[in-house]
Structure formats: C-alpha cells, structure tokens
Design an enzyme around this catalytic site. Structure first.
Site, mmCIF file in Angstrom:
data_model
loop_
_atom_site.group_PDB
_atom_site.id
_atom_site.type_symbol
_atom_site.label_atom_id
_atom_site.label_comp_id
_atom_site.label_asym_id
_atom_site.label_seq_id
_atom_site.Cartn_x
_atom_site.Cartn_y
_atom_site.Cartn_z
ATOM 1 N N GLY A 1 0.873 -1.172 0.000
ATOM 2 C CA GLY A 1 0.000 0.000 0.000
ATOM 3 C C GLY A 1 0.899 1.207 0.000
ATOM 4 O O GLY A 1 2.112 1.080 0.164
ATOM 5 N N GLU B 1 8.999 -2.811 6.050
ATOM 6 C CA GLU B 1 9.840 -1.983 5.167
ATOM 7 C C GLU B 1 10.601 -2.874 4.181
ATOM 8 O O GLU B 1 11.781 -2.636 3.877
ATOM 9 C CB GLU B 1 10.821 -1.108 5.977
ATOM 10 C CG GLU B 1 10.182 -0.249 7.070
ATOM 11 C CD GLU B 1 9.337 0.927 6.567
ATOM 12 O OE1 GLU B 1 9.316 1.187 5.344
ATOM 13 O OE2 GLU B 1 8.670 1.555 7.411
ATOM 14 N N GLN C 1 10.464 -3.126 1.136
ATOM 15 C CA GLN C 1 10.902 -2.500 -0.128
ATOM 16 C C GLN C 1 12.407 -2.257 -0.131
ATOM 17 O O GLN C 1 13.031 -2.213 -1.188
ATOM 18 C CB GLN C 1 10.147 -1.179 -0.368
ATOM 19 C CG GLN C 1 10.505 0.001 0.540
ATOM 20 C CD GLN C 1 9.687 0.043 1.816
ATOM 21 O OE1 GLN C 1 8.942 -0.875 2.097
ATOM 22 N NE2 GLN C 1 9.806 1.110 2.592
HETATM 23 C C1 LIG Z 1 8.423 6.943 -1.436
HETATM 24 C C2 LIG Z 1 9.703 6.750 -0.703
HETATM 25 C C3 LIG Z 1 9.700 6.505 0.657
HETATM 26 N N1 LIG Z 1 10.869 6.350 1.307
HETATM 27 C C4 LIG Z 1 10.863 6.105 2.767
HETATM 28 C C5 LIG Z 1 10.075 7.078 3.601
HETATM 29 C C6 LIG Z 1 9.698 6.260 4.819
HETATM 30 O O1 LIG Z 1 10.772 6.357 5.752
HETATM 31 C C7 LIG Z 1 9.595 4.832 4.254
HETATM 32 C C8 LIG Z 1 8.165 4.361 4.060
HETATM 33 O O2 LIG Z 1 7.599 4.124 5.322
HETATM 34 P P1 LIG Z 1 6.009 3.873 5.562
HETATM 35 O O3 LIG Z 1 6.002 3.093 6.836
HETATM 36 O O4 LIG Z 1 5.470 3.112 4.391
HETATM 37 O O5 LIG Z 1 5.376 5.218 5.691
HETATM 38 O O6 LIG Z 1 10.233 4.851 2.988
HETATM 39 C C9 LIG Z 1 12.070 6.379 0.633
HETATM 40 O O7 LIG Z 1 13.146 6.197 1.222
HETATM 41 N N2 LIG Z 1 12.078 6.611 -0.710
HETATM 42 C C10 LIG Z 1 10.944 6.807 -1.399
HETATM 43 O O8 LIG Z 1 11.002 7.025 -2.644
#
Ligand SMILES: Cc1cn([C@H]2C[C@H](O)[C@@H](COP(=O)(O)O)O2)c(=O)[nH]c1=O
Ligand SMILES: Nc1ncnc2c1ncn2[C@@H]1O[C@H](COP(=O)(O)OP(=O)(O)O)[C@@H](O)[C@H]1O
Length: 218
Positions: free
Chosen positions: A9, A87, A89
């Site tokens: 999400g 996290e 990703q």
């Molecule tokens: C889009 C985007 C996000 N981030 C970082 C910013 C936050 O620290 C996390 C996402 O955390 P959440 O729990 O989903 O709010 O990711 C990033 O480093 N780079 C990006 O492009």
C-alpha cells in the site's frame, strides 16, 4: 504449507500496524516469530506504527543473510514458525530470494510489508522481487487519500511543499507537513496518479486556488 505473503500500500496505509497485529496474533497462539525491519522512521531495529505501537526488531542491512542466519539458529535448536518483515521495499533482491527459499525449504511463514514504488514511481528492488515471488500479493484495504479525495496510489517526495523527482532513492521521512518556517525538509505526500503526474501537491493546489483571478480586461 508455509507461504510468502506481500502486503503493500502507499505510505500511511497501515502496513506497519498490520505487521505488528500479525506478529501479535501469531505470538498470542504460541507461535514463535522473528520481526525484521529496515530504516524505520523511529530508529534502528524498530517497527513503529503511526497508531503508537512499536516493537523491537532485527535490522536488515544490505549484507544481512536471512538464509544463513535462519539455518544457524535452527541448527542451534531455535524454533521459528514465522517472520514478519516490515519496510521490505528496502531489502535486496537476494534477500527476497532467501526469504522464498526459507518458506519452501524450512516451512517458515514469511509475511512481508512494504511500499511498491518510490517517489519517482519506480518499483523498489525488494518490492519488485516480492511481486515476482510471493504466493500472494495483497493491497491494504484502508485507503490512504489524495488531497482531492481520490484513493492515493503514489508516494510523492516534497521539499517545502513542492514535489521533487530527483534524488537518492532512500530518504527516511514521514507524511507530516513540515512547519513553514523550517529550513528545507524532505517530506512525503500520498497522491492519486493524476496529481502525482502533474506534481500537484496539497500545498501547490492551495496556492493555485488562492491566486487572484486575472482581470477580465487585457
Ligand atoms: C516513497 C519513498 C519513501 N521512502 C521512505 C520514507 C519512509 O521512511 C519509508 C516508508 O515508510 P512507511 O512506513 O510506508 O510510511 O520509505 C524512501 O526512502 N524513498 C521513497 O522514494
Ligand atoms: N490519530 C489517528 N487516529 C486513527 N487512525 C490513525 C491516527 N493516526 C494514524 N492513523 C491510522 O494509521 C495509519 C498509518 O499506519 P502505519 O502503520 O503507520 O502506516 P504505514 O506503515 O503503511 O505507513 C493511517 O492510515 C491511519 O489509518
């Protein structure tokens, strides 16, 4: 059969909350799990939800080896039924491959949580591999909303309220609007695709709507 599940999400959709709830529900039934995260806003080795819950976790650094660590732990007699990975990703492609192998070869459930795309709308390395490998990819039901009221589908990075499209991929930050008098602060805002395409953040939309109408005569 153990499963690799990817819950995704936009930012602020409730992923970390669901990660902590998942951990709680499984632990409450006597299952033994491990909590992992990477670059959480609240600090190293922490999973934090905007609803106020936090939990200690293991920090996943780029050189962390899920497979080796898990095999070593099991060999030493540890019991592991599931992993909760927040996290996700930020995990590397190899680390996601290791998680899939852990599901298949060790019968450990792996629940991953993370955003799909970065501020440029490109897939994150870890998320791309999860979409390729997960048994199930689920989109969180709670809708984060764009300022226009439509479902937010994209994560914008802002500096002083203006959307930026260049910079480092990883910059930890929140969706809070930074105070106006603060020096340039990187922040994030969730937007629908149309407004992300146009770079139209809430601050810019407000500025445009407050601009005086042009005089009717040239
Ligand atoms: C889009 C985007 C996000 N981030 C970082 C910013 C936050 O620290 C996390 C996402 O955390 P959440 O729990 O989903 O709010 O990711 C990033 O480093 N780079 C990006 O492009
Ligand atoms: N004060 C509040 N009251 C109710 N719900 C809130 C409040 N603050 C945040 N939330 C909920 O928490 C969600 C963000 O949860 P979080 O787990 O931190 O998101 P994510 O990990 O996806 O970025 C918001 O979408 C909202 O539903």
């Amino acid at each position: 059969m153990a499963e690799l599940t990817f819950w995704t999400g936009t930012m602020d959709a409730g992923k970390s909350t669901l990660a902590l709830q998942t951990n709680h529900n499984h632990a409450a039934r006597g299952r033994v799990g491990r909590l992992y995260t990477s670059h959480d806003r609240a600090g190293v080795a922490t999973v934090s939800s905007r609803l106020g819950l936090t939990a200690e976790a293991h920090e996943v650094t780029p050189d962390f080896d899920f497979w080796r660590t898990t095999v070593d732990a099991l060999t030493q007699g540890a019991r592991i039924d599931y992993f909760v990975c927040d996290e996700a990703q930020f995990y590397t492609r190899d680390q996601i491959d290791q998680l899939a192998k852990i599901v298949d070869e060790l019968q450990i459930d792996v629940f991953c949580f993370g955003i799909l795309t970065d501020f440029r709308t490109k897939l994150f390395e870890g998320s791309a591999r999860l979409v390729e490998l997960a048994d199930r990819t689920e989109v969180l039901q709670v809708e984060a909303l764009c300022w226009c009221g439509k479902r937010a589908t994209h994560n914008a990075r802002t500096e002083d309220g203006a959307m930026v499209t260049e910079g480092e991929v990883i910059v930890v930050g929140d969706v809070d609007v930074p105070p106006v008098d603060e020096p340039t602060v990187v922040s994030y805002e969730v937007l629908c695709r149309q407004h992300h395409r146009r770079g139209l953040t809430a601050a810019r939309a407000r500025a445009v709507s407050l601009a005086p109408d042009p005089l009717p005569f040239g």
